[in-house]
Scaffold this active site. Structure first.
Site, short mmCIF file in Angstrom:
data_model
loop_
_atom_site.label_atom_id
_atom_site.label_comp_id
_atom_site.label_asym_id
_atom_site.label_seq_id
_atom_site.Cartn_x
_atom_site.Cartn_y
_atom_site.Cartn_z
N GLN A 262 0.84 -1.22 0.11
CA GLN A 262 -0.06 0.02 0.13
C GLN A 262 0.74 1.37 0.04
OE1 GLN A 262 -3.32 0.00 -0.57
NE2 GLN A 262 -3.00 2.32 -0.69
N HIS A 265 2.60 3.10 -3.08
CA HIS A 265 1.62 4.01 -4.15
C HIS A 265 2.18 5.45 -4.42
CE1 HIS A 265 -1.12 1.09 -5.78
NE2 HIS A 265 -1.67 0.62 -4.59
N GLU A 329 -10.66 2.04 1.84
CA GLU A 329 -10.85 1.88 0.44
C GLU A 329 -10.54 0.30 0.33
OE1 GLU A 329 -7.57 3.37 -1.78
OE2 GLU A 329 -8.46 2.86 -3.64
N HIS A 330 -9.50 -0.26 1.14
CA HIS A 330 -9.36 -1.75 0.90
C HIS A 330 -9.24 -2.31 2.43
CE1 HIS A 330 -6.86 -0.01 -2.33
NE2 HIS A 330 -7.46 -0.82 -3.11
N ASP A 363 -6.15 -5.36 -7.17
CA ASP A 363 -5.64 -4.30 -7.71
C ASP A 363 -5.15 -4.63 -9.26
OD1 ASP A 363 -5.41 -2.86 -5.59
OD2 ASP A 363 -3.23 -3.25 -5.11
N HIS A 422 -52.28 19.84 -11.30
CA HIS A 422 -51.88 18.54 -11.43
C HIS A 422 -53.24 17.48 -11.08
CE1 HIS A 422 -47.65 19.50 -10.63
NE2 HIS A 422 -47.52 18.27 -10.77
#
Lengths: 432, 432
Positions: A262, A265, A329-330, A363, A422
């Protein structure tokens, strides 16, 4: 040798949010005015402004006709892909296709009252724009993750913008995947200028209905601004993050490797290990020093370790609680009862179960999408999926008989809202 | 007597967009700075700032403890609802429930390679906030349209904000529907202050994960701003609009009534009739003068007629084309071959087929949702539906055997992206 990261023991629940997310909000707005100017100039001056930004930011001096990648370049790119990589990419595409094909949602038809039929149908979004960042790595996997579902959904026009690298080229892997996945046109432009071009359209780049893909904070700001004006976006996206939940049954070597994957990145990535096992926490703390030595992207890792955390908690319940609070996220779950624990998770982008489900699988190649909500947005957003490329239209058909059944109900409600026109639209039909 | 509206014959296609949407973008940003200040003050000072805005904008001087509607007020509200209205509301809720229940999406599980299992599951968004505008009518139908799917989806906490009316009260119909549909708490606050309170949370009003509901331009700006910061929203919403496609087979009286029903919503509503029949166009033009006389909300109608259009086109194909270009919130199709024509429609919020499917049916009671994308956003957005209240999480489980099948693929791709820690997270498991 000093440890790269401290272990935090049993932090107070009230402090979890700040411990993991820091004090500030999600998006750094510092550069908003600069991005606004780029959007305005491209909206008003099209290609002319666009090319000036390409010159400044992407460092290439090209004509409008050179924005689009030529057939010849695609051919050259293909020739540069090794058989091994080509095989891997094709397997990944096949898996992503399988999983996203299963996400097709059937049209729905319900007769809610006799003569009153309501339908819902999915329609592909017509024109979509994919953004692939340049940055430190050629993210061809993101091309797969966005273009495969776009094509499957049936989008009529798929365009892709990506900046050139330091050598003035787009990575051949990106072009190879774009071609393979059915992208119609690739344009060499990056950053907020690319987002503006796809949102407003220029002489060379078509205006699209929705823009997908990750990017740095400038790109994120640009996406947010155009989403308030003219063009939908996939989600607010920020730096990537992982949370790992583990107990004594977990393998410290594996967890340490996921933690570091991780962090490579970028400088602003974040990894969090939450564990009920103090000894596992210590093992991972110590292994980090060993494993990091073998890696090439140490610079990013040292930086992103600062935002990362190892937290020891007292129970499996607390592991679930901290994951739901953080909304990662993960989320990797390596506990003995990982399936049960996964059932408690309400907020996460994508979950990886057990000792062999490394995040890298999702991924790249397992079939799930890797474009996922970050920064806590998993509380309300889904990751990119097939439905991200469609919209649902409802359709109703009421027969003359049906209107007799429902007419009075509509009239009563319309009058109660004070909307007599209406009500009139019903009575004029019923009195016929 | 002069006509209220001109007929435009065969406008050039290039001019359609400007003819229907005008020159400007979607959202009027004039008041953005004022709204930003309201958001900032409520984020920083909570109830204190909130109550000061309630005093200024909603014109009531209350304590924090009085923001929430009491049980007694709900009881009083219920006692004021006639049996007739109660019956109508219950029928509408039943139909909306039926149609939205059918929208439940099953969890998905796919083994993409032997030992590689990918799942997708829907999870309700935890806390949702519904906004019901006060304005010129008590929009209790919107309470139904938002609260029914929120409850069906399984949201754990549903709160609702709405301003008091001129008499300092919330309409009993709104409270009655809120109770009936399972809203947990109703707060008396309107405008951007209500949006801010639900997005950031105050001492009295809980922070939610996603905010739904229509509003004026201030509310829309507030929703857009918080959606870039901290809280998801349903969609960018603007003034309501209808497009009617018709040919010689259509009933001019019905079409005129639908046209006017749209216009009574407010000064900025828009109705567009596109027809292949010049005689129908003239009939509707003339009937407008008659029908308008019977209506109570003439003031709004005269104003919104200015933005409205009657357009004569040359073919059914052009009718479909202009609808797809305009991407109307509501699309009524009254042509002989209305089902075929509907198949050509790609951009619309909700479609009403044939002579008896008045838009009012979908506004109130047929079962479809009336919270729909406006301003051309139907190109990329769905109307509110059951899925708007859920998010999808993906889950993967890879066995030791599965990793053997997919491991090499992942490693090859990771190395090609220059991410060796990703590759390492695989090799460390495979070498075990």
């Amino acid at each position: 040798m000093e440890n790269y990261i401290n272990i935090i023991y049993n932090p107070q629940k009230n402090d979890w949010k700040e411990l993991l997310r820091g004090k500030n909000g999600q998006t750094d707005k510092t550069n908003e005015n600069g991005v606004k100017l780029i959007l305005k100039n491209i909206m008003e001056s099209g290609d002319k402004a666009l090319l000036s930004y390409v010159k400044i930011f992407d460092n290439i001096n090209i004509k409008a006709s050179e924005l689009v990648v030529s057939e010849k370049e695609f051919e050259e790119a293909t020739s540069k892909i090794s058989n091994e990589l080509s095989y891997a990419i094709n397997c990944a595409i096949s898996n992503v296709k399988k999983f996203h094909t299963a996400q097709k949602s059937p049209d729905i038809s319900v007769e809610t009252m006799p003569g009153v039929t309501c339908r819902q149908k999915s329609i592909p979004i017509g024109k979509v724009g994919l953004y692939i960042p340049g940055g430190t790595a050629p993210l061809f996997s993101t091309v797969i993750m966005l273009a495969v579902p776009a094509k499957l959904a049936g989008c009529k026009e798929i365009v892709l913008c990506t900046p050139v690298n330091k050598e003035g080229k787009i990575a051949p892997e990106v072009l190879y995947c774009a071609k393979l996945c059915g992208v119609d046109k690739v344009y060499r432009v990056g950053g907020p200028a690319a987002i503006a071009a796809m949102a407003y359209g220029t002489e060379s780049i078509p205006k699209v209905d929705k823009i997908f893909g990750p990017g740095n904070s400038y790109v994120t700001i640009a996406k947010q601004l155009i989403s308030n004006d003219i063009c939908a976006i996939d989600m607010p996206a920020g730096p990537s993050e992982v949370m790992i939940l583990a107990d004594d049954s977990a393998n410290a070597q594996f967890i340490c490797a996921d933690f570091l994957a991780q962090l490579e990145h970028g400088n602003d990535s974040q990894a969090v290990l939450a564990t009920t096992s103090p000894s596992l926490a210590k093992q991972v703390q110590s292994l980090l020093k060993e494993q990091i030595e073998e890696l090439s992207r140490k610079g990013y890792i040292y930086e992103s370790l600062k935002k990362s955390r190892i937290v020891v908690l007292s129970s499996a319940e607390e592991l679930a609680e901290i994951a739901n609070e953080y909304a990662p996220e993960h989320l990797i779950i390596c506990t003995e009862n990982y399936r049960e624990l996964a059932e408690e998770i309400e907020n996460a982008g994508s979950i990886f179960l057990g000792n062999y489900s490394t995040e890298s699988a999702g991924d790249y190649a397992s079939g799930t999408n890797h474009t996922l909500p970050t920064g806590g947005w998993a509380q309300s957003y889904s990751g990119v999926n097939l439905q991200s490329f469609t919209k649902k239209i409802t359709i109703q058909e009421i027969t003359k008989e049906g209107l007799k059944n429902i007419g009075k109900i509509i009239q009563t409600m319309a009058y109660a809202e004070g909307l007599d026109a209406h009500a009139k639209s019903v009575s004029i039909r019923m009195e016929e």
